[in-house]
Design an enzyme around this catalytic site. Structure first.
Site, PDB file in Angstrom:
ATOM      1  N   CYS A   1       0.785  -1.246   0.000  1.00 49.16           N
ATOM      2  CA  CYS A   1       0.000   0.000   0.000  1.00 49.16           C
ATOM      3  C   CYS A   1       0.814   1.292   0.000  1.00 49.16           C
ATOM      4  O   CYS A   1       0.821   2.050  -0.963  1.00 49.16           O
ATOM      5  CB  CYS A   1      -0.958   0.005   1.186  1.00 49.16           C
ATOM      6  SG  CYS A   1      -2.239  -1.252   1.117  1.00 49.16           S
TER       7      CYS A   1
ATOM      8  N   HIS B   1      -3.274   6.546   3.744  1.00 46.06           N
ATOM      9  CA  HIS B   1      -2.230   5.621   4.193  1.00 46.06           C
ATOM     10  C   HIS B   1      -0.817   6.128   3.925  1.00 46.06           C
ATOM     11  O   HIS B   1       0.089   5.353   3.629  1.00 46.06           O
ATOM     12  CB  HIS B   1      -2.423   4.231   3.568  1.00 46.06           C
ATOM     13  CG  HIS B   1      -1.912   3.135   4.477  1.00 46.06           C
ATOM     14  ND1 HIS B   1      -2.011   1.802   4.163  1.00 46.06           N
ATOM     15  CD2 HIS B   1      -1.306   3.190   5.699  1.00 46.06           C
ATOM     16  CE1 HIS B   1      -1.490   1.073   5.137  1.00 46.06           C
ATOM     17  NE2 HIS B   1      -1.051   1.905   6.083  1.00 46.06           N
TER      18      HIS B   1
ATOM     19  N   ASP C   1      -3.507   0.101  -6.102  1.00 43.48           N
ATOM     20  CA  ASP C   1      -2.146   0.270  -5.601  1.00 43.48           C
ATOM     21  C   ASP C   1      -1.314  -1.005  -5.726  1.00 43.48           C
ATOM     22  O   ASP C   1      -0.081  -0.939  -5.766  1.00 43.48           O
ATOM     23  CB  ASP C   1      -2.135   0.790  -4.156  1.00 43.48           C
ATOM     24  CG  ASP C   1      -3.017  -0.013  -3.209  1.00 43.48           C
ATOM     25  OD1 ASP C   1      -3.656  -0.991  -3.651  1.00 43.48           O
ATOM     26  OD2 ASP C   1      -3.081   0.364  -2.019  1.00 43.48           O
TER      27      ASP C   1
END
Length: 447
Positions: free
Chosen positions: A53, A103, A253
């Protein structure tokens, strides 16, 4: 003329083999993505440079590889000093927005992402990282935690529709959906109905068990559910009269092993982790299926090129001229796992670097040992590792030499994780994330 708008629809953990338009054995249904693919650049060669991620999202935004942008593992913060796709577009007069998972703001995960932690993003509604896909929450300010009822992708699309209705000039919006990321059983029951368990199949590189078929059913259900939200965004752009002047990108991603090769999650060189959807539809992009690769690291400079703006990044390439001509794109791309952590570390996946091309996947371990070589045309399920085949020694040596050249081109010294984190000044951040997330299993660096 008004400059084209940009909408990026970013899923999490959607593997490239599971798209309706791409064909093959996958029986997933993605009718809304298929319509965008039919009218734009449908790129089978979408790839993540670092299939996990945080590192991958940072590469998407900056056009840099992990050793250049510093997000070499999840939960390490993106530097506010870096130029991003959002800062470039904001500087060009675009209103910028991000809805959903970020994130890239460090720990803790469940928080509002302040402006300093999201360079160039003006409007934000989301949470740095949460896997509550049903009846969850998001933030619109430091003290504004908003709970919601229902399925998160639908709520996030509602927020996107609100954002689109407010625009009166060029804009950049990313809607960052969490599914099909696990927990897989979070898909609401009505959205699973299109995939009866008795019709499920699993790929030949994956154990065929009732549990695996159920997992496949849930995963495809989540993809189809996200696809419906992609259709809602496209329909709203059409309703507002914005569709013809908006570039829509659909990608992810990274992918998901989902049991392939006996592994789960990501961080490995296998196609299930590295290969991602990549559909670009909008002004300046003809309907085509270009050969070659377009990495997530290429996305920021390529989008800026399509808008006539200067590219950003270092390793990422502006492939806009090739897209306008229908390809071909990159011949090969550097991939890797710069720091092993969490699921990858627990499964014995260490640090590695590799190269991917349309016809091969190669990876080398941190100790310099050839690890994997697959002929992806003859062996699309990557069942025959040619590294162990004496007859393929020449092919292994050639692939390793090509990887060495890619490392030199990118300025990647391929240091062991401890040294890389030390050289980047990230030991404190690394130890903090290990202590917070791993407890007595923390892998701490003593400097």
């Amino acid at each position: 003329m008004t400059p084209p708008n940009v909408v990026v629809l970013l899923a999490d953990q959607w593997r490239g083999q599971d798209q309706g338009w791409i064909g093959g054995p996958s029986r997933v249904r993605t009718p809304d993505l298929d319509r965008l693919a039919a009218g734009g650049a449908a790129i089978a060669g979408g790839r993540a440079s670092s299939p996990v991620c945080g590192p991958s999202r940072a590469s998407l935004l900056t056009g840099r590889l992990p050793h250049e942008h510093g997000v070499v593992a999840n939960d390490l913060p993106l530097s506010p000093r870096l130029e991003t796709l959002a800062t470039a577009l904001s500087g060009a007069g675009y209103r910028t927005g991000w809805i959903g998972k970020w994130h890239l703001a460090g720990l803790p995960r469940d928080k509002w992402v302040p402006p300093a932690a999201r360079p160039g993003i003006d409007h934000y509604a989301g949470v740095d990282c949460s896997h509550e896909h049903v009846d969850g929450h998001y933030y619109t300010g430091p003290e504004s935690r908003i709970g919601f009822t229902g399925y998160e992708p639908e709520v996030q699309t509602d927020l996107a529709v609100e954002f689109l209705a407010e625009q009166d000039g060029p804009f950049f919006l990313t809607v960052s959906y969490n599914p099909p990321h696990d927990p897989y059983d979070s898909v609401p029951a009505p959205l699973r109905a299109g995939y009866p368990i008795e019709r499920m199949t699993v790929p030949p590189n994956t154990p065929d068990t009732p549990e695996q078929r159920e997992l496949q059913r849930l995963y495809w259900s989540a993809i189809t559910a996200v696809d419906a939200q992609i259709g809602r965004v496209a329909a709203e752009l059409e309703r507002l009269g914005l569709r013809r002047n908006t570039i829509i990108v659909v990608t992810s991603d990274h992918g998901d092993l989902l049991g392939a090769h006996g592994l789960r999650a990501k961080q490995s060189p296998y196609a299930e982790a590295v290969r991602v959807p990549m559909v670009i539809n909008g002004p300046g992009v003809p309907a085509c299926r270009p050969a070659g690769l377009l990495g997530l690291v290429d996305l920021a400079p390529t989008l800026l090129g399509l808008l006539g703006l200067p590219p950003i990044g270092t390793y990422g390439r502006d492939l806009s001229d090739r897209l306008r001509a229908g390809g071909p794109l990159r011949r090969e791309l550097l991939t890797g796992n710069w720091v092993s952590f969490d699921n990858g570390y627990d499964q014995g996946i260490g640090e590695w670097r590799g190269l991917v091309a349309e016809d091969l996947t190669y990876a080398r371990t941190a100790d310099g040992r050839p690890w994997l070589l697959f002929d992806d045309r003859a062996d699309p399920w990557q069942l025959d590792n040619l590294v162990a085949d004496p007859a393929a020694a020449g092919r292994v040596a050639e692939a390793d030499a090509r990887l060495t050249a890619l490392l030199a081109e990118s300025g990647d010294a391929f240091w062991p994780a401890d040294r890389l984190l030390t050289e980047l000044g990230l030991v404190g951040d690394w130890n903090a994330r290990e202590s917070a997330l791993r407890g007595d299993r923390a892998r701490l660096i003593v400097s």
